[in-house]
Design an enzyme around this catalytic site. Structure first.
Site: not given
Length: 1319
Positions: A1263, A1285-1287
């Site tokens: 992200s 999921t963003c990292f």
């Protein structure tokens, strides 16, 4: 982050010429403001900024003869500022009438004073030495007195406004415009009292010498009249500037290090937003004595001494003048606190008056003007009583009286921007005007303290030949004051300098009646600071602005409009060592500056970027990210191109070929089953080496029992562990075989070792028969037996003992090679002896066989199917390790009332007739005492896909093939016309036959596959505006909600894209486009949750998550949402009347739901409907629902080959894990044992997409930009793994065994929706 923030206001800007970088007289005609953010840090999150555009009436003219001398000092104090991540800007306007006339005022910043140049017709008064000039012929003569202990001056604005300033151990400044009048007096030791009287008006500064301490008896104190003659009511014109100017100076600091830039008038208030509703501007009641209000045109100056005024007498004077009903709140301000000041509108004509007296403690201001307007008020005090030193005639002191008449016919000046400031660090006492027009002093004692100017003030307007600059400087560590620098630049500096030498000018000023105005709240905005770019001083600044919607302060506020800002960070320059030392001193203890750039970074940042090559364009997306467009090749990229990097056609072709090669490696999971009809044919078997066969032969036994020569699981587990440790990093990656018979085949492509002799071949064997024997049936149903060892058949069932010796003999003969006989014999025993042991661990009805090359496969006699996957992996680890279980793995009969059935897609489910329910789990596994926890349902994508292919039947009433003749240069336009020209979508189900112009060849599948690749690159290219990259990376796509602005026929194109996607799925081809997870959910008509937003926009997700977990009432949120479009912010209501509904704890879930619906559904509803219309014309909607959103991505985009070497090399470990940690070794062992589907599912679980960037895991995005795959130690062994999921981070608990890790990892991957495994 840069320490300086630049804000530009675009208020009808006409010129954009750059300014000089040094403070001087060469200013342009625009409004500027620079706010330098201090490095002193606190813990606040909001910095409130107020912009107050004002306008008042143009005053008529009053003539006077004065002589100016002044001096002043501004004490300093330490400013404590707060760390901010958001700017909250509040606007405070006034009703406007008239317009600003052209006039210019020039000031010299090098001179330690404020210079104001006046013209004929503008009132100005200055300071004379201990004398008061008399009034002759009705003209006003102002006689302030000044000595060494007291300084004062009067300053006027460029349009007839009147202000005064005097300071000595206490600072005061007051600036108004358009005829508004303010007065300020500060004295070292003097005190003045004014007796009440009608028709009197204070017209000058009345300071006194602090050393003389003179007093004037009451008998000599008569009111000082200041008469005004309405000699001229003509409008103020530009020609008057050329003669009759008066110069006055207000002291400022010389030590200002901020260069002149292009700014506007702003004031920063480091305090939280107002929580108390301000009083109505039309109310006649007084303000509350305490409360936090938004300010309106106010200075607060710390008092020198608080006076006692309880018994009606005053020993220490306090003076503050307000005009036209301006009410000053009676309160004591804390440091940084600002009070609200509102104009008091009254009916009837009031005449302003101030009554002067020696023996009364009251100072009164009455107004009788029906036309009121607001002005600036200055709060200050005086310390000791002193006498008025004035010139007397015949021994009497005759102060003059002045009656000021207001004329409503005069012309007005429009001031676009206006600021206010808060100053004191001690208590302040304000005066309040009661309804009778009296200015009352509060009954409080003033403490002796210095007046401190803590903020700056400036006036400005976007008009020709007028500029205004306000420079704000913070010296936190050294306790320096904020500096005030106001400059009015005239278009003719030479004439101004000549006129400034004349210190005796007669000026006439007429005050006219102005129309009623109200000072109201315009709105406030929250400005995010994280996406702001850093400005390059060597390049011309692009004046791109953003419009922010004005938000109400409370639910009773009614605001409308936009605030247009252009904001950039000022780049850090290589300043002097003193500047760096100051920054180091200003840091509070406990704070550390991170990511401090070194000298090389400074030089690199200051280097001027090279110009873009021809045909390139620089743009910014909605997130502020800069990307570059190549109009020649119609491509976009993130990296800035250079002339040296300008690629040739051949190099572009190589890149295109590389992308196409990556696309062609992706495949469907069951492509081999579509082309292979006879699995048992010897020519269809794939040649595989010994290491691969060994790895797959018994991979389900990683937990070895006690040592045994015949123990295959022990040998395999030890060998696999050794290879992971020794050869894991040095293995060479090889391309996958072209004959992809198995999805598991790709899992070993990363590990290729030296060729080894193949294992002895164990031919297909039926259950209960010796190795190499198989039972078959003839046409009449009679059973016969085939001996593959001798290639003979017999009707007699063979015995197991006779064939074991044959198998051993065959094994020893086939193993001849460079290995020794001992090793050959061991190998033969390892394969041939444990046949019953192997099958003893298999589920009921399963059998293991080996291909001619030794590769094992498994036969399910229950469903009469074969598979490469070991069914034992679906059994819990603690069951696989128990040898005490029955060899047939029979769990016994089903419980009473249960029935086992097979679903239409081949999956087994169970019916409980007792409660009339069905389930996928075997009820026999629910007995924890016997078998432990139930095995979770595993999504078998391969079975689903095969069932899906069987249901897609070709219709008989369509042509044999669908032909398309295309040109490569215009493949998108040609394909659009050909496909959309088909009226009946069923024709697209015919066999594709594609020909490219100028190319000869027959299309037997390869050209069609290439066409899908080319059309995907064109359809999903953000260059055409139909799709855009998501917020997290540059390879996942989402529909552009503003696609209609780029293409009027965008809905027709989305229907075309839906048809192409349906053709790809129907014909078993793939698309080179990966979408965000909500896109696939919308195709399946599944609800979109808050969790889905994390991988798309983490900032938005964190904000909504905070609202869900906290009370959002204090945020004053409404059911409205802002959308930015081409630099302008538009406001949308989430529901009818949403602007009036406040988000609370009761309705916050509804608010979050509506925000998600707007973010993912409502904005793209038309585009998504058109896409699904085209897609479902070829693919039945009910048939596609057997897949979930992750499997639908695999269906449309296929399975890719994951390079485990590259994956492992670019993985980071945190919180105790390392590459040599035992749990990490087990993790990569589990990844190697997975087939391609499982690896892709693991990749989806952690990163949110099945696609790996073209250059491998090194370019994996999160992200916040590039983010490597990360494994972090977290939780306890009882917990399941979870993913961010963003990292791109996997939180892996420290499991105690490999079996436990395998089970928990499989459960997390297959059941991400069943538990909170992803957050």
């Amino acid at each position: 982050m840069a320490q300086s923030l630049r804000l530009h206001f675009a208020a009808r800007r006409s010129n954009t010429y750059p300014l000089s970088e040094t403070s001087g007289d060469d200013l342009d005609s625009h409004v500027h403001m620079c706010f330098k953010r201090p490095t002193r840090i606190s813990t606040s999150n909001v910095v409130q900024m107020k912009l107050t555009p004002r306008q008042t009436a143009l005053a008529p003219l009053i003539k006077e003869n004065v002589q100016s001398q002044e001096r002043s000092s501004v004490p300093s104090s330490e400013n404590v500022n707060k760390k901010s991540s958001c700017l909250q800007i509040s606007l405070q306007p006034t009703r406007y009438s008239g317009y600003l006339q052209s006039s210019n005022v020039l000031a010299d910043s090098d001179d330690a004073s404020f210079t104001c140049i006046l013209k004929d017709g503008i009132y100005s008064s200055a300071v004379v030495d201990n004398e008061l000039n008399a009034v002759n012929d009705g003209h006003l003569v102002s006689s302030p007195a000044i000595c060494s202990g007291s300084l004062s001056n009067f300053s006027t604005s460029d349009n007839g406004s009147y202000s005064s300033n005097g300071s000595d151990f206490g600072s005061c400044a007051s600036i108004t415009s358009g005829g508004s009048y303010t007065n300020s007096v500060i004295s070292d030791s003097s005190s003045y009292t004014f007796p009440p009287s009608d028709d009197t008006f204070l017209g000058g500064n009345l300071p006194s010498d602090s050393t003389s301490n003179r007093s004037v008896p009451n008998r000599n104190t008569t009111p000082c009249e200041i008469f005004s003659r309405s000699t001229s009511t003509d409008p103020f014109v530009q020609d008057d500037l050329e003669h009759g100017l008066e110069i006055m100076k207000l002291p400022v600091s010389r030590n200002t290090k901020i260069p002149l830039k292009r700014y506007s008038s702003l004031v920063i208030f480091p305090r939280s937003p107002s929580t108390t509703r301000p009083t109505s501007p039309t109310s006649l009641c007084t303000l509350l004595s305490k409360g936090s209000y938004q300010t309106s045109h106010q200075f607060i100056i710390s008092p020198s001494e608080i006076a006692h005024n309880e018994d009606g007498t005053s020993a220490k004077g306090f003076l503050s003048t307000a005009v036209n009903g301006l009410r000053l709140s009676k309160t004591i301000c804390t440091p940084g606190e600002v009070r609200d000041i509102r104009p008091l509108h009254r009916k009837g004509s009031l005449q302003k008056k101030i009554v002067l007296s020696n023996n009364t403690p009251r100072q009164t201001v009455c107004e009788k003007s029906s036309e009121g307007y607001s002005c600036v008020s200055v709060h200050f005090t005086q310390r000791k009583a002193a006498t008025l030193d004035c010139e007397t005639t015949n021994g009497d002191c005759k102060p003059e009286m002045s009656e000021i008449k207001l004329n409503s016919d005069s012309e007005y000046i429009k001031l676009m921007h206006r600021t206010s400031a808060c100053l004191p660090s001690s208590q302040n006492v304000d005066c309040q005007i009661n309804i009778n027009g009296e200015l009352e002093r509060p009954h409080s004692q003033m403490n002796k303290n210095h007046g401190i100017l803590r903020r700056s003030i400036s006036l400005g307007g976007a008009y020709p030949n007028i500029s205004c600059l306000s420079s704000l400087k913070h010296n936190c560590s050294k306790g320096g004051p904020s500096q005030l620098l106001i400059k009015f630049a005239s278009g003719n500096e030479g004439k101004v300098d000549n006129l400034s030498r004349d210190s005796n000018r007669d000026c006439t000023n007429e005050l006219s009646n102005s129309c009623k105005t109200r000072d109201d709240f315009l709105g406030q905005v929250d400005v995010p600071l994280y996406p702001l770019p850093t400005e390059n001083p060597r390049l011309e600044r692009p004046y791109t602005f953003k419009d922010f919607v004005l938000h109400p302060r409370s639910h009773k506020s009614r605001v409308k409009g936009y605030l247009r800002l252009k904001m950039t960070y000022l780049p850090k320059t290589s300043g002097s060592e003193d500047d760096n030392a100051e920054q180091a001193e200003e840091l509070e203890p406990g704070w550390v500056v991170l990511d401090q750039p070194d000298a090389a970074c400074h030089l690199q940042q200051q280097q001027e970027p090279s110009p873009l090559p021809p045909g390139w364009e620089e743009r910014q997306d909605i997130l502020g990210r800069t990307y570059y467009v190549n109009h020649e090749s119609r491509r976009t990229q993130w990296k800035r191109p250079t002339p040296q990097d300008n690629l040739t056609d051949a190099e572009n072709g190589n890149i295109q070929l590389q992308a196409q090669r990556a696309f062609t490696t992706r495949r469907q999971i069951s492509e081999e089953t579509e082309s292979v009809d006879n699995r048992e044919s010897s020519e269809n078997w794939e040649i595989i080496r010994e290491d691969e066969a060994t790895m797959y032969s018994n991979q389900a036994f990683p937990s070895p029992p006690p040592s045994s020569n015949l123990d295959v699981p022990t040998h395999l587990a030890e060998e696999l562990n050794a290879r992971l440790t020794i050869f894991g990093n040095s293995a060479v990656s090889q391309p996958a075989s072209s004959s992809n018979h198995s999805s598991r085949r790709g899992s070993l492509q990363a590990y290729t070792f030296e060729e080894q002799p193949t294992l002895p071949v164990l031919l297909p064997t039926s259950s209960g028969l010796p190795p190499g024997w198989e039972e078959k049936q003839d046409e009449r149903g009679r059973s016969y037996y085939v001996d593959h060892n001798s290639r003979t058949t017999t009707w007699t069932k063979p015995t197991v003992q006779a064939t074991v010796e044959t198998s051993q003999l065959t094994s020893s003969q086939s193993s001849a090679g460079p290995q020794s006989q001992a090793s050959t014999s061991d190998s033969g025993q390892q394969v041939t002896q444990p046949s019953e042991i192997e099958q003893g661990f298999l589920p009921k009805g399963w059998e293991v066989r080996h291909a001619p090359n030794g590769r094992p496969f498994f036969i399910d006699h229950n469903t009469k199917t074969t598979t490469w996957e070991d069914p034992r992996l679906k059994i819990p680890a603690h069951l696989r390790g128990k040898t005490s279980l029955d060899t047939s793995n029979d769990l016994g009969p089903l419980p009473p009332g249960w029935e086992e059935r097979t679903h239409t897609d081949g999956r087994i489910f169970y019916i409980n007739h007792n409660i009339k329910r069905t389930q996928w789990e075997d009820p026999r596994l629910e007995n924890v005492a016997i078998t432990g926890p139930a095995v979770p349902y595993s999504r078998d994508y391969k079975r689903k896909y095969e069932f899906f292919r069987r249901k897609l039947k070709k219709q008989n009433d369509i042509p044999n093939k669908f032909e398309m003749k295309l040109r490569r240069a215009t493949v998108l336009e040609d394909s659009y016309r050909r496909i959309m020209g088909v009226k009946r979508a069923d024709f697209l189900k015919a066999r594709l036959w594609i020909e490219f112009d100028g190319e000869k060849g027959l299309d037997y599948g390869g050209v069609a596959r290439e066409w899908f690749f080319l059309i995907s690159k064109e359809m999903f290219n953000p260059y055409y505006g139909l799709f855009e990259y998501s917020a997290t990376d540059n390879y996942t796509l989402q529909i552009n909600p503003n696609s209609g602005l780029c293409n009027e026929d965008h809905l027709s194109y989305f229907k075309f894209i839906g048809r192409v996607a349906g053709m790809a799925v129907y014909h078993g081809k793939l698309l080179d486009g990966f979408f965000i997870r909500p896109f696939y959910k919308m195709m399946l008509h599944k609800p979109i949750t808050l969790h889905d937003m994390e991988s798309v926009d983490s900032e938005y997700y964190n904000s909504l998550r905070w609202i869900l977990e906290n009370d959002p009432t204090e945020l004053d949120l409404r059911f409205i949402i802002d959308e930015e479009l081409f630099g302008q912010t538009h406001q949308h209501e989430l529901k009818n009347g949403g602007s009036e509904i406040v988000v609370t704890n009761k309705n916050k879930k509804e608010y979050i739901y509506l925000v998600i619906q707007w973010r993912f559904v409502n904005r793209i509803q038309k585009q998504m409907a058109a896409f699904k219309e085209g897609f479902f014309e070829l693919i039945p909607q009910d048939l596609i629902k057997i897949f979930d959103e992750n499997e639908l991505e695999l269906l449309m985009c296929g399975l890719g080959d994951v390079d485990v070497n590259d994956w492992r090399e670019h993985t980071k470990y945190k919180n105790g894990y390392s590459a040599n940690h035992q749990v990490i070794q087990w993790f990569w062992k589990a990844v190697l044992m997975m087939d391609s589907e499982k690896r892709i599912r693991l990749l989806q679980f952690v990163t949110g997409t099945s696609r790996v960037p073209m250059n491998g895991f090194a370019e994996l995005y999160g992200s916040n930009g590039p983010q490597s795959f990360t494994v972090e130690q977290w939780g306890t062994p009882e917990k399941l793994p979870r993913a961010h999921t963003c990292f791109n981070r996997l939180d892996l608990p420290p499991y105690e065994s490999f079996e436990e890790l395998w089970d928990k990892l499989q459960m997390a991957i297959e059941n991400t929706q069943g538990f909170d495994g992803v957050d």
